[in-house]
Design a protein around this motif. Structure first.
Motif, short mmCIF file in Angstrom:
data_model
loop_
_atom_site.label_atom_id
_atom_site.label_comp_id
_atom_site.label_asym_id
_atom_site.label_seq_id
_atom_site.Cartn_x
_atom_site.Cartn_y
_atom_site.Cartn_z
N THR A 38 0.83 -1.04 0.01
CA THR A 38 0.12 -0.03 -0.08
C THR A 38 1.08 1.34 -0.07
O THR A 38 1.92 1.35 0.54
N ASP A 39 0.16 2.40 -0.47
CA ASP A 39 0.98 3.70 -0.66
C ASP A 39 0.76 4.46 0.74
O ASP A 39 -0.24 4.65 0.94
N ILE A 40 1.91 4.81 1.03
CA ILE A 40 1.84 5.86 2.35
C ILE A 40 3.43 6.60 2.19
O ILE A 40 4.24 5.95 1.85
N GLY A 41 3.28 7.87 2.60
CA GLY A 41 4.52 8.78 3.11
C GLY A 41 4.91 9.82 2.10
O GLY A 41 3.82 10.35 1.54
N TRP A 42 5.92 10.03 2.16
CA TRP A 42 6.47 11.60 1.77
C TRP A 42 6.18 11.64 0.17
O TRP A 42 5.72 12.76 -0.30
N GLU A 43 6.47 10.52 -0.56
CA GLU A 43 6.18 10.62 -2.07
C GLU A 43 4.70 10.79 -2.25
O GLU A 43 4.52 11.56 -3.42
#
Ligand code: NAI
Ligand code: MG
Length: 372
Positions: A38-43
């Motif tokens: 899954t997508d998470i974070g600064w990007e």
């Protein structure tokens, strides 16, 4: 169909390095699970203006639990500057995804075990076995804060609290207020989790870490509720301590304590202290646990200067994986994993830089996997 569906959130920075390490161990254990990235974070903050995209929350809702590695967070102005050009000046505000996950899924327990593994050169002593239960959704971190102090709120406070006289004559613009809200249910459920853990794993006491002599209403509520709950657990003593003294006692005699329970901020502070006694960030793992969902993570952040170098210690991430296995009810696997970590450290042949060695992240993970 696999028995479990587990979301993997590597995040960014060394998050990817340590998640790869966790996968080596999970593959070796052959846990019957389907893993969903899954997508998470600064990007995702930079590209989409949202570090915790809605699709990630939807995916998490379809999973049994999640493993989270690390993400970068930057101060307000820097965060705004790094947004994609088309997202600039839209009033987007960065909010910590992990704090939000705790709220969205009501992950009210922050479980932070701090155990000394024999042979770890970073140990303060070899006989430490502390488990901190930190309340994870209320108290000083719930974000109910003001600056300047709104006039309507000030008016009410002036009427209701005689202690407001201490601030007489100071402009509201010069006053900041962060609230510390505790609820009876919030106190009860974290204390109960601590006692249940003590009962399950045979600890003879639970130490409540608060400051009721000074913070009479919030810490006081926690103490009163803890006493009632303690009465339901005859074989387990409730020890009541003040957080300042506890910081001292944890340095002086950490071996005398076992299960600790505290509110959000005090629990954050004493669990970092406890973590450092057993090797620090490379060894500190935690679980954010609710009634139906949980997110397991190392305590460390994204350590950008080491990102992608596969140099950092994967032990914290691997111990977070162990906590996940226990929570899933795979306690036999969880125990085997901890024993493999213990043996790897005791043998002392494979050590990352923080332990004085020069093994890489994946080498350490492989050494642990080999001992499973
Ligand atoms: P950090 O935990 O990322 O790193 C501090 C230092 O600790 C590193 O430079 C490194 O020397 C050491 N370290 C950390 N993890 C290690 C490991 N596994 N093995 C060996 N050494 C390790 O904290 P820092 O530098 O304050 O923050 C960096 C970024 O991480 C920031 O953007 C911060 O907001 C974010 N952060 C994220 C957290 C999370 O994802 N839950 C928690 C803490 C910080
Ligand atoms: Mg902390």
């Amino acid at each position: 169909m696999a028995k479990y569906r587990i979301a993997l959130m590597p995040g960014d920075g060394i998050g990817n390095d340590v998640m790869d390490a966790a996968k080596i161990v999970l593959d070796k254990l052959a846990l019957d699970a389907e893993y969903v990235n899954t997508d998470i974070g600064w990007e995702f903050w930079c590209k989409e203006g949202e570090p915790l995209p809605v699709r990630t929350i939807s995916t998490l809702k379809e999973c049994d639990c999640a493993l989270f590695a690390a993400i970068t967070s930057k101060p307000k102005e820097e965060a705004a500057r790094e947004l994609a050009p088309e997202l600039q000046d839209k009033g987007l505000v960065y909010r910590s995804p992990i704090v939000r996950l705790r709220q969205v899924f009501d992950l009210y327990t922050n479980l932070r075990p701090c155990k000394a593994f024999k042979g770890n050169p970073l140990n303060y002593r070899d006989d430490i076995d502390l488990v901190v239960f930190r309340e994870n959704t209320q108290g000083l971190y719930s974000g109910v804060e003001f600056h300047p102090l709104p006039e309507e709120l000030r008016g009410v406070l002036d009427i209701l609290s005689p202690n407001m006289t201490a601030f007489q004559g100071i402009a509201s613009a010069d006053i900041a207020l962060s609230t510390r809200i505790f609820t009876r249910q919030g106190c009860q459920r974290i204390v109960r989790r601590a006692f249940e853990y003590a009962k399950q794993f045979g600890y003879s006491s639970v130490t409540l870490v608060e400051k009721p002599n000074v913070i009479r209403e919030t810490s006081g509520l926690m103490v009163r509720e803890a006493r009632k709950i303690a009465a339901e657990y005859p074989g387990i003593e409730l020890w009541e301590t003040n957080v300042d003294a506890m910081a001292m006692w944890l340095i002086k005699n950490p071996q005398n304590y076992g299960v600790l329970v505290s509110s959000n901020m005090f629990g954050d502070i004493i669990s970092d202290l406890a973590a450092q006694l057993v090797g620090g960030l490379g060894f500190a793992a935690s679980g954010n646990i609710g009634d139906n969902f949980a997110v397991f993570e190392p305590t460390h952040g994204s350590a950008p200067k080491y990102a992608g170098q596969y140099k950092v210690n994967p032990t914290a991430m691997i111990l977070a994986t162990k906590l996940m296995l226990d929570w899933l009810g795979e306690t036999e696997m969880g125990t085997r994993l901890e024993q493999a970590v213990a043996r790897t450290i005791a043998e002392g042949k494979v050590c990352t830089y923080d332990m004085g060695g020069n093994s890489g992240t994946l080498e350490m993970a492989q050494a642990i996997a080999d001992r499973l």
